[in-house]
Design an enzyme around this catalytic site. Structure first.
Site, PDB file in Angstrom:
ATOM      1  N   GLY A 102       0.817  -1.211   0.000  1.00 13.64           N
ATOM      2  CA  GLY A 102       0.000   0.000   0.000  1.00 13.64           C
ATOM      3  C   GLY A 102       0.845   1.251   0.000  1.00 13.64           C
ATOM      4  O   GLY A 102       2.040   1.219   0.319  1.00 13.64           O
ATOM      5  N   ASN A 151       4.094  -0.189  10.122  1.00 15.57           N
ATOM      6  CA  ASN A 151       3.139  -1.248  10.471  1.00 15.57           C
ATOM      7  C   ASN A 151       3.276  -1.678  11.925  1.00 15.57           C
ATOM      8  O   ASN A 151       2.267  -1.912  12.601  1.00 15.57           O
ATOM      9  CB  ASN A 151       3.349  -2.462   9.579  1.00 15.57           C
ATOM     10  CG  ASN A 151       2.443  -2.490   8.360  1.00 15.57           C
ATOM     11  OD1 ASN A 151       2.419  -3.462   7.621  1.00 15.57           O
ATOM     12  ND2 ASN A 151       1.687  -1.435   8.120  1.00 15.57           N
ATOM     13  N   ASN A 209       1.531  -9.092   8.120  1.00 17.83           N
ATOM     14  CA  ASN A 209       0.347  -8.264   7.902  1.00 17.83           C
ATOM     15  C   ASN A 209      -0.014  -8.255   6.428  1.00 17.83           C
ATOM     16  O   ASN A 209       0.786  -7.850   5.591  1.00 17.83           O
ATOM     17  CB  ASN A 209       0.618  -6.837   8.394  1.00 17.83           C
ATOM     18  CG  ASN A 209      -0.438  -5.840   7.947  1.00 17.83           C
ATOM     19  OD1 ASN A 209      -0.143  -4.794   7.404  1.00 17.83           O
ATOM     20  ND2 ASN A 209      -1.685  -6.179   8.181  1.00 17.83           N
ATOM     21  N   ARG A 248       2.591   9.091   4.719  1.00 18.46           N
ATOM     22  CA  ARG A 248       2.291   8.145   3.641  1.00 18.46           C
ATOM     23  C   ARG A 248       2.476   8.806   2.271  1.00 18.46           C
ATOM     24  O   ARG A 248       2.993   8.192   1.349  1.00 18.46           O
ATOM     25  CB  ARG A 248       0.875   7.611   3.797  1.00 18.46           C
ATOM     26  CG  ARG A 248       0.693   6.630   4.959  1.00 18.46           C
ATOM     27  CD  ARG A 248       1.545   5.395   4.773  1.00 18.46           C
ATOM     28  NE  ARG A 248       1.317   4.382   5.769  1.00 18.46           N
ATOM     29  CZ  ARG A 248       0.809   3.177   5.518  1.00 18.46           C
ATOM     30  NH1 ARG A 248       0.455   2.855   4.291  1.00 18.46           N
ATOM     31  NH2 ARG A 248       0.661   2.297   6.487  1.00 18.46           N
ATOM     32  N   HIS A 294      -8.574  -3.221   8.560  1.00 16.25           N
ATOM     33  CA  HIS A 294      -7.491  -4.053   8.051  1.00 16.25           C
ATOM     34  C   HIS A 294      -6.256  -4.039   8.941  1.00 16.25           C
ATOM     35  O   HIS A 294      -5.522  -5.015   8.993  1.00 16.25           O
ATOM     36  CB  HIS A 294      -7.129  -3.565   6.647  1.00 16.25           C
ATOM     37  CG  HIS A 294      -6.289  -4.513   5.851  1.00 16.25           C
ATOM     38  ND1 HIS A 294      -6.690  -5.795   5.537  1.00 16.25           N
ATOM     39  CD2 HIS A 294      -5.049  -4.368   5.296  1.00 16.25           C
ATOM     40  CE1 HIS A 294      -5.751  -6.395   4.821  1.00 16.25           C
ATOM     41  NE2 HIS A 294      -4.752  -5.554   4.664  1.00 16.25           N
ATOM     42  N   TRP A 295      -6.018  -2.919   9.636  1.00 19.18           N
ATOM     43  CA  TRP A 295      -4.820  -2.795  10.468  1.00 19.18           C
ATOM     44  C   TRP A 295      -5.131  -3.242  11.900  1.00 19.18           C
ATOM     45  O   TRP A 295      -5.191  -2.445  12.831  1.00 19.18           O
ATOM     46  CB  TRP A 295      -4.332  -1.358  10.488  1.00 19.18           C
ATOM     47  CG  TRP A 295      -3.731  -0.902   9.193  1.00 19.18           C
ATOM     48  CD1 TRP A 295      -3.103  -1.654   8.249  1.00 19.18           C
ATOM     49  CD2 TRP A 295      -3.685   0.449   8.713  1.00 19.18           C
ATOM     50  NE1 TRP A 295      -2.664  -0.876   7.211  1.00 19.18           N
ATOM     51  CE2 TRP A 295      -3.009   0.415   7.459  1.00 19.18           C
ATOM     52  CE3 TRP A 295      -4.143   1.665   9.205  1.00 19.18           C
ATOM     53  CZ2 TRP A 295      -2.777   1.571   6.709  1.00 19.18           C
ATOM     54  CZ3 TRP A 295      -3.924   2.812   8.456  1.00 19.18           C
ATOM     55  CH2 TRP A 295      -3.239   2.767   7.230  1.00 19.18           C
TER      56      TRP A 295
END
Length: 298
Positions: free
Chosen positions: A48, A56, A113, A190, A274-275
């Site tokens: 991503g 992460n 992950n 990001r 998702h995390w």
């Protein structure tokens, strides 16, 4: 790392720079973060825009390093380790073997992950004596009831094709249950890395629409079984963790691995996207530590 420090001291010590290491291999430098002592625990990040292993797992290192020698590997193609030619999934799997060999480690526990879960599972299938226990976080298996690819993957492809801040923010919102987690700080860190030219080029090899379609077509023609169809051969004790509200990898993807992996447990976390290791940090850490530290039956 020095042992015997207080938890507060440990939290202060585990900064990005204090834990960063380099390993020179015959295919470039692999960078990683290291903290703690004991049984080696390899932590593999997802994919991503702007992802890194540090981003992460930085919030989990203090807790896990009390029990394990944590090794957070930065995959090639994501802007931290030296880049590698080829599809990022393939180069990541190769990097795991090079990394463990370079550190002289035969057997490890693995937390992966999303993409890192696929990579860890692939490595464990190919090297059954090298992974003792495996923990995955979403993204493992195949869509059973829900359409695929999921919402988050489609947004990821849209960003990769046309990387704008607006599309990055849309993708980030798809990753979480609580939109308050998408802060300006998160967006800024990001954005800076996701738009770096080499990192963006690697992302397009994986999530560009043409590349994604070509990979799917090649998989359909391949005589090799897909990963989800080989899970019955996994020897490592496995814990699958999943956010109930995951919009990237819908939770029905867990059905096939839960049913076919011989020694597997499944834990779902409510109010979580998702995390899982970030959004349900305390509950996830407790669940995973209980699994990793459990004594094997005599």
């Amino acid at each position: 790392m020095t042992t015997g420090t207080s938890k507060a001291g440990m939290m202060m010590e585990l900064s990005h720079d204090s834990t960063l290491r380099e390993l020179t291999t015959d295919q470039g430098v692999l960078r990683y973060h290291e903290a703690g002592d004991g049984q080696p625990l390899l932590m593999l990040h997802g994919s991503g825009p702007g992802v890194t292993g540090w981003r992460n797992f930085r919030g989990n290192l203090a807790r896990f390093s009390e029990h394990f020698r944590c090794l957070v590997l930065e995959f090639p193609g994501f802007g931290v380790s030296d880049p590698a030619d080829g599809h990022p999934m393939a180069t990541a799997t190769d990097a795991v073997g090079r990394f463990l060999d370079g550190l002289g480690l035969h057997q490890v526990d693995v937390i992966g992950n999303s993409m890192g879960g696929f990579v860890g599972t692939r490595f464990a299938l190919d090297n059954p004596d090298r992974v003792r226990r495996l923990v995955t976080i979403g993204g493992m298996g195949r869509n059973f009831y829900s359409p695929g690819p999921g919402e988050g993957i489609n947004l990821l492809m849209e960003f990769t094709e046309n990387p704008t801040r607006e599309r990055l923010v849309q993708w980030l919102y798809s990753m979480v249950y609580d939109p308050a987690m998408v802060t300006e700080e998160l967006i800024e860190e990001r954005w800076a890395q996701a738009t770096e030219p080499d990192t963006l080029a690697a992302a397009r090899r994986m999530y560009g629409k043409a590349a994604f379609a070509a990979t799917a077509a090649a998989a359909a023609r391949s005589e090799e079984a897909p990963l989800w169809a080989m899970l019955h051969g996994l020897r490592a004790k496995t814990l699958i963790t999943w956010g109930r509200d995951d919009r990237v990898s819908p939770v029905d993807m867990s059905i096939v691995p839960m049913r076919t992996i011989p020694d597997v447990e499944l834990h779902l976390f409510p109010n979580c996207g998702h995390w899982v290791m970030i959004e349900q940090k305390a509950a996830w850490e407790s669940t995973v530590l209980a699994f990793l530290t459990r004594k094997d039956a005599a």
